[in-house]
Design an enzyme around this catalytic site. Structure first.
Site, PDB file in Angstrom:
ATOM      1  CG  ASP A  15      -1.858  -0.698   1.123  1.00 13.26           C
ATOM      2  OD1 ASP A  15      -2.144  -1.444   0.038  1.00 13.26           O
ATOM      3  OD2 ASP A  15      -3.388  -0.664   2.299  1.00 13.26           O
ATOM      4  CG  ASN A  45      -5.214  -5.552   4.698  1.00  8.71           C
ATOM      5  OD1 ASN A  45      -3.463  -5.787   5.007  1.00  8.71           O
ATOM      6  ND2 ASN A  45      -6.292  -4.468   3.784  1.00  8.71           N
ATOM      7  CD  GLU A 141      -7.192  -5.909  -3.624  1.00  8.30           C
ATOM      8  OE1 GLU A 141      -8.067  -4.575  -3.773  1.00  8.30           O
ATOM      9  OE2 GLU A 141      -6.725  -6.480  -2.950  1.00  8.30           O
ATOM     10  CB  THR A 218     -20.596  -3.309   6.368  1.00  7.73           C
ATOM     11  OG1 THR A 218     -20.151  -3.240   4.781  1.00  7.73           O
ATOM     12  CG2 THR A 218     -20.251  -4.493   6.297  1.00  7.73           C
ATOM     13  CG  ASP A 245      -5.902   4.552   7.465  1.00  9.98           C
ATOM     14  OD1 ASP A 245      -6.746   4.703   6.090  1.00  9.98           O
ATOM     15  OD2 ASP A 245      -4.842   4.766   7.494  1.00  9.98           O
ATOM     16  N   GLY A 250     -12.708  -2.799   7.075  1.00 11.72           N
ATOM     17  CA  GLY A 250     -13.935  -3.686   6.384  1.00 11.72           C
ATOM     18  C   GLY A 250     -12.603  -4.670   6.198  1.00 11.72           C
ATOM     19  CG  ASP A 251      -9.498  -5.363   4.444  1.00 12.33           C
ATOM     20  OD1 ASP A 251     -10.556  -5.877   3.710  1.00 12.33           O
ATOM     21  OD2 ASP A 251      -8.527  -5.332   3.983  1.00 12.33           O
TER      22      ASP A 251
HETATM   23  O1  RIB Z   1      -9.164  -3.262   1.966  1.00  3.99           O
HETATM   24  C1  RIB Z   1      -8.208  -2.461   1.973  1.00  3.99           C
HETATM   25  C2  RIB Z   1      -6.943  -2.953   1.152  1.00  3.99           C
HETATM   26  O2  RIB Z   1      -7.448  -2.558  -0.626  1.00  3.99           O
HETATM   27  C3  RIB Z   1      -5.870  -2.206   1.301  1.00  3.99           C
HETATM   28  O3  RIB Z   1      -4.788  -2.223   1.687  1.00  3.99           O
HETATM   29  C4  RIB Z   1      -5.240  -2.316  -0.982  1.00  3.99           C
HETATM   30  O4  RIB Z   1      -4.044  -2.903  -0.698  1.00  3.99           O
HETATM   31  C5  RIB Z   1      -6.534  -2.408  -1.268  1.00  3.99           C
HETATM   32  O5  RIB Z   1      -6.238  -4.144  -1.692  1.00  3.99           O
END
Ligand code: RIB
Length: 300
Positions: A15, A45, A141, A218, A245, A250-251
């Protein structure tokens, strides 16, 4: 045999984060803060978030043979994640370009790189990880055909948790395997198409009609709505905190929820706990660095 509480299959990104007063309009340049590089990616994450809470966690992902890949592997190992399923090479590590504004909101563009090379065959080759895991969690992703293979690989008695982010229309086979599908409003609209209805209750009805066994919607400060094919709907309140931040919150929510489901909690109970984990995460900068231990969640 359950060797893992949670297997996460997904992305791992470096990131690249810049704080901005405001985001530039098209054709505009703005100055931001100095650049900070954090370990991130929705998959990586989730595995760090779960492991920090004490879950026995494994990650199936692909990173490049480069400094970003090493940053990500170090972060996983420090959190206690089993990285036996992290494949190295084939392309540079994925990168996320992130701006964070003074309210803590972020905008993210992801260059998938190695994440785009995580193949269905990689999933089939990791069959032993699936057999050893109570719950499997994934996101979007990585290539959709890989997510389809993940859905096929969840063992009988196992459970698939999917956060379809970034969202795209999904085949019935994937939707029918979700228990739950975790979405925000934007993701819900993309998954369901235009027939979503007006209220979160309508959205839940529309999403459940597509096949998932359960759905968690959510809603930010409004909390979350939990809906199951057979069962009452439950509103889960949000936890009020000062956001610094929101990246990766969400992760953390998805990971905590997946872990607690594996411990035998109901979906509503797991969502209440996950909301507390996500709340702690937004009070700190970065994604993986912001994730709490169980003691820190209890102290909230
Ligand atoms: O959900 C946050 C993440 O989305 C970040 O860490 C970034 O890498 C993207 O994948």
């Amino acid at each position: 045999m359950d060797n893992y509480d949670l297997l996460v299959v997904g992305s791992a990104n470096a990131d690249l984060v810049v704080q901005v007063e405001r985001r530039p309009a098209a054709g505009e340049t703005v100055l931001g803060s100095d650049l900070v590089v954090h370990p991130g990616g929705k998959g990586a994450n989730q595995s760090v978030a779960a492991a920090r809470l004490g879950a026995r966690t494994a990650l199936l992902a692909r990173v490049g043979d480069d400094s970003h890949g090493r940053l990500l592997l170090d972060s996983q190992r420090q959190a206690g994640v089993d990285t036996v399923g992290v494949l190295v090479g084939g392309a540079p590590t994925g990168v996320a370009l992130i701006t964070v504004d003074p309210s803590g909101d972020n905008s993210i563009v992801v260059a998938p790189n190695a994440n785009g090379r995580l193949t269905p065959q990689d999933v089939r080759s990791a069959a032993s990880l699936f057999c050893a895991s109570r719950v499997v969690s994934t996101q979007l992703e990585i290539p959709l055909e890989t997510v389809v293979e993940v859905a096929r690989s969840v063992t009988d008695g196992g459970r698939l948790v999917l956060n379809p982010s970034p969202p795209q229309r999904l085949p019935h086979e994937v939707l029918a395997a979700c228990d739950p599908l975790i979405v925000n409003e934007h993701e819900a609209r993309v998954i369901a198409g235009s027939d979503l209805g007006d209220s979160p209750d309508d959205w839940a009805t529309a999403l459940l009609s597509l096949g998932p066994r359960s759905v968690v919607i959510t809603l930010g400060a409004a909390g979350a709505l939990v809906a199951e094919q057979a069962g009452a709907r439950v509103w889960v309140p949000s936890v009020e905190v000062e956001a610094v931040d929101t990246t990766g919150a969400g992760d953390a929510f998805a990971a905590a929820l997946a872990w607690r489901l594996g411990l035998g909690e109901t979906l509503a109970e797991a969502a209440v706990y996950a909301a507390r984990v996500g709340a702690v995460a937004v009070t700190r900068p970065g994604a993986q660095e912001s994730y709490p231990t169980t003691e820190e969640v209890a102290a909230l």
